[in-house]
Design a protein around this motif. Structure first.
Motif, mmCIF file in Angstrom:
data_model
loop_
_atom_site.group_PDB
_atom_site.id
_atom_site.type_symbol
_atom_site.label_atom_id
_atom_site.label_comp_id
_atom_site.label_asym_id
_atom_site.label_seq_id
_atom_site.Cartn_x
_atom_site.Cartn_y
_atom_site.Cartn_z
ATOM 1 N N ASP A 146 0.719 -1.108 -0.103
ATOM 2 C CA ASP A 146 0.022 0.021 -0.054
ATOM 3 C C ASP A 146 0.992 1.117 0.141
ATOM 4 N N ARG A 147 1.714 1.246 -0.926
ATOM 5 C CA ARG A 147 2.680 2.293 -1.100
ATOM 6 C C ARG A 147 2.303 3.607 -1.890
ATOM 7 N N LEU A 148 2.996 4.572 -1.443
ATOM 8 C CA LEU A 148 2.627 5.935 -2.038
ATOM 9 C C LEU A 148 2.991 6.040 -3.635
ATOM 10 N N SER A 149 2.307 6.488 -4.499
ATOM 11 C CA SER A 149 2.712 6.781 -5.841
ATOM 12 C C SER A 149 2.864 8.238 -6.216
ATOM 13 N N MET A 150 3.139 8.479 -7.401
ATOM 14 C CA MET A 150 3.104 9.907 -7.937
ATOM 15 C C MET A 150 1.612 10.433 -7.862
ATOM 16 N N GLN A 151 0.665 9.406 -8.570
ATOM 17 C CA GLN A 151 -0.615 9.711 -8.364
ATOM 18 C C GLN A 151 -1.360 9.972 -7.101
ATOM 19 N N LYS A 152 -0.685 9.049 -6.123
ATOM 20 C CA LYS A 152 -1.404 9.542 -4.959
ATOM 21 C C LYS A 152 -0.931 10.726 -4.280
ATOM 22 N N VAL A 153 0.293 11.215 -4.558
ATOM 23 C CA VAL A 153 0.753 12.401 -4.270
ATOM 24 C C VAL A 153 0.120 13.650 -4.793
ATOM 25 N N ILE A 154 -0.284 13.298 -6.185
ATOM 26 C CA ILE A 154 -1.239 14.561 -6.813
ATOM 27 C C ILE A 154 -2.649 14.539 -6.055
ATOM 28 N N GLY A 155 -3.123 13.298 -5.958
ATOM 29 C CA GLY A 155 -4.334 13.377 -5.153
ATOM 30 C C GLY A 155 -4.291 13.950 -3.789
ATOM 31 N N LEU A 156 -3.376 13.856 -3.087
ATOM 32 C CA LEU A 156 -3.150 14.380 -1.543
ATOM 33 C C LEU A 156 -3.301 15.982 -1.973
ATOM 34 N N SER A 157 -2.245 16.594 -2.814
ATOM 35 C CA SER A 157 -2.042 17.853 -3.132
ATOM 36 C C SER A 157 -3.398 18.326 -3.361
ATOM 37 N N ILE A 158 -4.033 17.973 -4.210
ATOM 38 C CA ILE A 158 -5.489 18.412 -4.489
ATOM 39 C C ILE A 158 -6.261 18.690 -3.326
ATOM 40 N N GLY A 159 -6.422 17.360 -2.600
ATOM 41 C CA GLY A 159 -7.401 17.477 -1.288
ATOM 42 C C GLY A 159 -6.747 18.460 -0.346
ATOM 43 N N PHE A 160 -5.507 18.774 -0.214
ATOM 44 C CA PHE A 160 -5.117 19.551 1.100
ATOM 45 C C PHE A 160 -5.370 21.125 0.508
ATOM 46 N N SER A 161 -5.166 21.417 -0.814
ATOM 47 C CA SER A 161 -5.577 22.666 -1.259
ATOM 48 C C SER A 161 -6.955 22.859 -1.124
ATOM 49 N N GLY A 162 -7.668 21.989 -1.293
ATOM 50 C CA GLY A 162 -9.134 22.210 -0.866
ATOM 51 C C GLY A 162 -9.397 22.677 0.889
ATOM 52 N N VAL A 163 -8.855 21.781 1.610
ATOM 53 C CA VAL A 163 -8.758 22.107 2.826
ATOM 54 C C VAL A 163 -8.498 23.598 3.100
ATOM 55 N N LEU A 164 -7.424 24.255 2.657
ATOM 56 C CA LEU A 164 -6.704 25.325 2.808
ATOM 57 C C LEU A 164 -7.814 26.351 2.242
ATOM 58 N N LEU A 165 -8.310 26.202 1.108
ATOM 59 C CA LEU A 165 -9.255 27.124 0.427
ATOM 60 C C LEU A 165 -10.451 27.252 1.278
ATOM 61 N N ALA A 166 -10.819 26.186 1.967
ATOM 62 C CA ALA A 166 -12.239 26.115 2.717
ATOM 63 C C ALA A 166 -11.821 27.155 3.925
ATOM 64 N N TYR A 167 -10.749 27.703 4.343
ATOM 65 C CA TYR A 167 -10.714 28.434 5.433
ATOM 66 C C TYR A 167 -10.517 29.859 5.155
#
Length: 320
Positions: free
Chosen positions: A135-156
């Protein structure tokens, strides 16, 4: 075996995870309403912890009572080999997680708390990379994580403001989310040796006992005086904890972290909608946009992971 077949089946897994997400999402406005009715202010930390202790002690008892009614009382006989596991789960999944959550939610809105809860998937995926095989991290997972965290920041971003505001309340809810995500990985490993209801109930009772003792000490052993409405809200919170954790922990036991994490994005969806409905909180454009990005990030991570698994099973290239 019937239990395993149900939670492994795509429909059973989805129905259970969605129900758990709805129950957890509904907790945000109910906790906020409970604070209002009991007149628990943001600075009354002892009262917040004491109320959390009531909730999870009852939840643990509800689980035991339910299984006793269906003839499985013997399942709760203490196993010495499980004591260290129970203590670990009690500290992580009940005491620490809800110590930070209850204090944080008293200082954050239900909408903001709900959105932060949606980041649990990201932390679970990161912890899974280091603690679980295959269950390792991949580049695709990193992209998904970045999108999600940007959403959290935007919500504030406040309406009409030009900056991002993150207060103590939001940081405490985020800490609770991280602790819970790590606890889910520990929980998954523990369930390979013991039943879900056994560990969940004892973990709740022990962890809530810690919360009760700390809360009583901080309030000079003052207890709440509940009205009928407040009793109903407490019982509902205890019920949703018992039912939600039983459903989610069974889903987690029989499925991979990556496969079930996608359903975590429903927690902020339900939480935001229910907070707006019951608390009258404004659901601004930044919150909606952030929510969409959180969901998109999780779908990206899990969708690509699913395609990778299908490709491997079919014997074609997994480089997606």
């Amino acid at each position: 075996m019937k239990t395993e077949a149900f939670f492994r089946h795509p429909l059973g897994m989805a129905l259970s995870a969605i129900t758990a997400a709805f129950l957890w999402g509904s907790a945000f406005p109910v906790i906020k309403l409970s604070y209002q009715h009991l007149q628990i202010g943001p600075n009354e930390v002892g009262e917040q912890i004491l109320f959390a202790g009531y909730r999870f002690f009852l939840a643990g008892l509800f689980i035991m009572a339910f299984y006793a009614l269906i003839g499985k009382k013997a399942d709760f006989k203490i196993q010495k080999s499980s004591l260290s596991t129970i203590v670990t789960l009690a500290v992580l999944m009940t005491f620490l997680q809800y110590f930070f959550f209850y204090i944080g939610l008293s200082r954050a809105s239900g909408v903001q708390g709900s959105i932060i809860a949606g980041t649990a998937s990201f932390f679970q995926i990161i912890f899974a990379h280091f603690l679980l095989k295959n269950d390792r991290l991949s580049m695709q997972k990193v992209i998904g994580l970045s999108i999600g965290f940007s959403g959290v920041l935007l919500a504030y971003i406040p309406q009409g403001a030009g900056g991002i505001v993150i207060g103590v309340g939001e940081l405490f809810v985020l800490t609770s989310t991280i602790v819970g995500a790590y606890g889910n990985i520990v929980t998954k490993k523990a369930f390979s040796n013991y039943s879900v209801h056994y560990l969940t109930s004892y973990g709740m009772i022990l962890g809530s006992s810690m919360l009760l003792l700390l809360g009583m000490f901080m309030t000079d052993f003052t207890f709440f005086s509940f009205s009928l409405t407040e009793v109903f809200m407490l019982i509902y919170l205890a019920f949703l904890s018992a039912a939600g954790f039983l459903l989610w922990n069974n889903v987690l036991k029989y499925n991979s972290v990556g496969k079930v994490s996608i359903f975590n994005f429903l927690i902020p969806v339900f939480g935001v909608l229910l907070s707006g409905l019951f608390l009258g909180e404004e659901i601004g454009l930044s919150a909606i946009a952030g929510l969409v990005l959180v969901a998109l990030g999780i779908i990206t991570v899990n969708g690509l992971a699913a395609r990778r698994r299908v490709a491997v099973e079919k014997g074609v290239s997994a480089d997606l």
